[in-house]
Design a protein around this motif. Structure first.
Motif, PDB file in Angstrom:
ATOM      1  N   ARG A  37     -13.960  24.102 -12.830  1.00  0.00           N
ATOM      2  CA  ARG A  37     -13.309  23.153 -11.915  1.00  0.00           C
ATOM      3  C   ARG A  37     -12.733  23.876 -10.697  1.00  0.00           C
ATOM      4  O   ARG A  37     -12.927  23.454  -9.563  1.00  0.00           O
ATOM      5  N   SER A  38     -12.004  24.965 -10.932  1.00  0.00           N
ATOM      6  CA  SER A  38     -11.369  25.669  -9.813  1.00  0.00           C
ATOM      7  C   SER A  38     -12.400  26.317  -8.889  1.00  0.00           C
ATOM      8  O   SER A  38     -12.160  26.454  -7.695  1.00  0.00           O
ATOM      9  N   ASP A  39     -13.560  26.700  -9.437  1.00  0.00           N
ATOM     10  CA  ASP A  39     -14.629  27.292  -8.619  1.00  0.00           C
ATOM     11  C   ASP A  39     -15.450  26.235  -7.876  1.00  0.00           C
ATOM     12  O   ASP A  39     -16.328  26.582  -7.085  1.00  0.00           O
ATOM     13  N   GLY A  40     -15.190  24.967  -8.141  1.00  0.00           N
ATOM     14  CA  GLY A  40     -15.922  23.901  -7.452  1.00  0.00           C
ATOM     15  C   GLY A  40     -17.283  23.598  -8.053  1.00  0.00           C
ATOM     16  O   GLY A  40     -18.074  22.884  -7.444  1.00  0.00           O
ATOM     17  N   VAL A  41     -17.564  24.138  -9.240  1.00  0.00           N
ATOM     18  CA  VAL A  41     -18.825  23.814  -9.908  1.00  0.00           C
ATOM     19  C   VAL A  41     -18.748  22.386 -10.441  1.00  0.00           C
ATOM     20  O   VAL A  41     -19.672  21.591 -10.255  1.00  0.00           O
ATOM     21  N   ILE A  42     -17.652  22.041 -11.084  1.00  0.00           N
ATOM     22  CA  ILE A  42     -17.392  20.663 -11.496  1.00  0.00           C
ATOM     23  C   ILE A  42     -16.655  20.006 -10.340  1.00  0.00           C
ATOM     24  O   ILE A  42     -15.539  20.392  -9.996  1.00  0.00           O
ATOM     25  N   LEU A  43     -17.302  19.026  -9.723  1.00  0.00           N
ATOM     26  CA  LEU A  43     -16.732  18.387  -8.538  1.00  0.00           C
ATOM     27  C   LEU A  43     -15.695  17.331  -8.869  1.00  0.00           C
ATOM     28  O   LEU A  43     -14.712  17.183  -8.147  1.00  0.00           O
ATOM     29  N   ALA A  44     -15.931  16.569  -9.943  1.00  0.00           N
ATOM     30  CA  ALA A  44     -15.011  15.483 -10.281  1.00  0.00           C
ATOM     31  C   ALA A  44     -15.265  15.028 -11.703  1.00  0.00           C
ATOM     32  O   ALA A  44     -16.348  15.232 -12.245  1.00  0.00           O
ATOM     33  N   ASP A  45     -14.266  14.435 -12.294  1.00  0.00           N
ATOM     34  CA  ASP A  45     -14.392  13.781 -13.592  1.00  0.00           C
ATOM     35  C   ASP A  45     -14.289  12.289 -13.325  1.00  0.00           C
ATOM     36  O   ASP A  45     -13.215  11.789 -12.994  1.00  0.00           O
ATOM     37  N   ILE A  46     -15.427  11.607 -13.446  1.00  0.00           N
ATOM     38  CA  ILE A  46     -15.484  10.204 -13.027  1.00  0.00           C
ATOM     39  C   ILE A  46     -16.092   9.332 -14.119  1.00  0.00           C
ATOM     40  O   ILE A  46     -16.696   9.830 -15.068  1.00  0.00           O
ATOM     41  N   SER A  47     -15.969   8.044 -13.931  1.00  0.00           N
ATOM     42  CA  SER A  47     -16.649   7.069 -14.780  1.00  0.00           C
ATOM     43  C   SER A  47     -17.733   6.413 -13.943  1.00  0.00           C
ATOM     44  O   SER A  47     -17.480   5.989 -12.810  1.00  0.00           O
ATOM     45  N   LEU A  48     -18.929   6.339 -14.485  1.00  0.00           N
ATOM     46  CA  LEU A  48     -20.024   5.665 -13.800  1.00  0.00           C
ATOM     47  C   LEU A  48     -19.943   4.182 -14.118  1.00  0.00           C
ATOM     48  O   LEU A  48     -19.890   3.789 -15.275  1.00  0.00           O
ATOM     49  N   VAL A  49     -19.950   3.371 -13.078  1.00  0.00           N
ATOM     50  CA  VAL A  49     -19.794   1.935 -13.223  1.00  0.00           C
ATOM     51  C   VAL A  49     -21.125   1.254 -12.917  1.00  0.00           C
ATOM     52  O   VAL A  49     -21.781   1.585 -11.927  1.00  0.00           O
ATOM     53  N   ASP A  50     -21.510   0.322 -13.755  1.00  0.00           N
ATOM     54  CA  ASP A  50     -22.722  -0.459 -13.521  1.00  0.00           C
ATOM     55  C   ASP A  50     -22.452  -1.395 -12.345  1.00  0.00           C
ATOM     56  O   ASP A  50     -21.578  -2.268 -12.435  1.00  0.00           O
ATOM     57  N   PRO A  51     -23.175  -1.233 -11.231  1.00  0.00           N
ATOM     58  CA  PRO A  51     -22.926  -2.084 -10.053  1.00  0.00           C
ATOM     59  C   PRO A  51     -23.020  -3.577 -10.363  1.00  0.00           C
ATOM     60  O   PRO A  51     -22.214  -4.360  -9.873  1.00  0.00           O
ATOM     61  N   LYS A  52     -23.978  -3.961 -11.196  1.00  0.00           N
ATOM     62  CA  LYS A  52     -24.133  -5.383 -11.520  1.00  0.00           C
ATOM     63  C   LYS A  52     -22.915  -5.930 -12.249  1.00  0.00           C
ATOM     64  O   LYS A  52     -22.545  -7.084 -12.064  1.00  0.00           O
ATOM     65  N   ALA A  53     -22.281  -5.096 -13.078  1.00  0.00           N
ATOM     66  CA  ALA A  53     -21.116  -5.541 -13.836  1.00  0.00           C
ATOM     67  C   ALA A  53     -19.929  -5.851 -12.942  1.00  0.00           C
ATOM     68  O   ALA A  53     -19.023  -6.580 -13.347  1.00  0.00           O
ATOM     69  N   VAL A  54     -19.916  -5.302 -11.733  1.00  0.00           N
ATOM     70  CA  VAL A  54     -18.814  -5.559 -10.796  1.00  0.00           C
ATOM     71  C   VAL A  54     -19.284  -6.381  -9.596  1.00  0.00           C
ATOM     72  O   VAL A  54     -18.680  -6.345  -8.526  1.00  0.00           O
ATOM     73  N   GLY A  55     -20.393  -7.101  -9.784  1.00  0.00           N
ATOM     74  CA  GLY A  55     -20.842  -8.041  -8.764  1.00  0.00           C
ATOM     75  C   GLY A  55     -21.699  -7.472  -7.658  1.00  0.00           C
ATOM     76  O   GLY A  55     -21.994  -8.167  -6.688  1.00  0.00           O
ATOM     77  N   LYS A  56     -22.107  -6.228  -7.766  1.00  0.00           N
ATOM     78  CA  LYS A  56     -22.966  -5.621  -6.733  1.00  0.00           C
ATOM     79  C   LYS A  56     -24.407  -5.619  -7.253  1.00  0.00           C
ATOM     80  O   LYS A  56     -24.944  -4.613  -7.677  1.00  0.00           O
TER      81      LYS A  56
END
Length: 150
Positions: free
Chosen positions: A42-61
């Motif tokens: 993480r500190s070296d920038g190899v891991i950019l972020a810890d995120i959740s992938l959201v299904d676009p259709k599930a949120v109306g996109k």
């Protein structure tokens, strides 16, 4: 980066909700070693972020559009202006500066064709440096693999 780091990255790309004990068991190491390595990645920038992938259709996109954009002038300040505009456009989920016939490829996620029309009118037609663009409506997402082979 060694083989253990690669195994850790592979495991985390599948699920970053693993405890360090679970991660250690998966990669054949100790929890303390995994914690140190993950923090370093993480500190070296190899891991950019810890995120959740959201299904676009599930949120109306429900509409995904791939857009190629050709700029009129490629002066650095104008290219930077376009990049900045795409970074702030909420409809643009991905933006790539590319080689070839287009200058940029955008992935746009919107509710419907009407919302895409609003995006086009407010973000592309109003930009004086956009020479032309082409849009391709996605019919089916065949593969979505937001991970890198390490």
């Amino acid at each position: 980066m060694d083989d253990l780091d690669r195994r850790i990255l592979t495991a985390l790309q599948k699920s970053n909700r693993l405890s360090f004990a679970e991660l250690a068991e998966l990669v054949g190491s100790s929890a303390a070693s995994c914690m140190r390595r993950v923090n370093k990645l993480r500190s070296d920038g190899v891991i950019l972020a810890d995120i959740s992938l959201v299904d676009p259709k599930a949120v109306g996109k429900s509409l995904t559009v791939v857009v190629t954009v050709e700029l009129d002038r490629e002066r650095l300040d104008l290219v930077d202006d376009f990049k900045r505009a795409m970074r702030t456009a909420k409809e643009v989920t991905q933006c790539y500066m590319v080689t070839g016939n287009a200058d940029f490829v955008l992935i746009v996620a919107v509710e419907d064709v009407e919302a895409f029309d609003v995006f086009v009118k407010t973000k592309l037609y109003t930009n004086p440096n956009v020479r032309k663009f082409q849009s391709m409506i996605s019919l089916d997402r065949v593969k979505f693999e937001p991970r890198v082979t390490v």
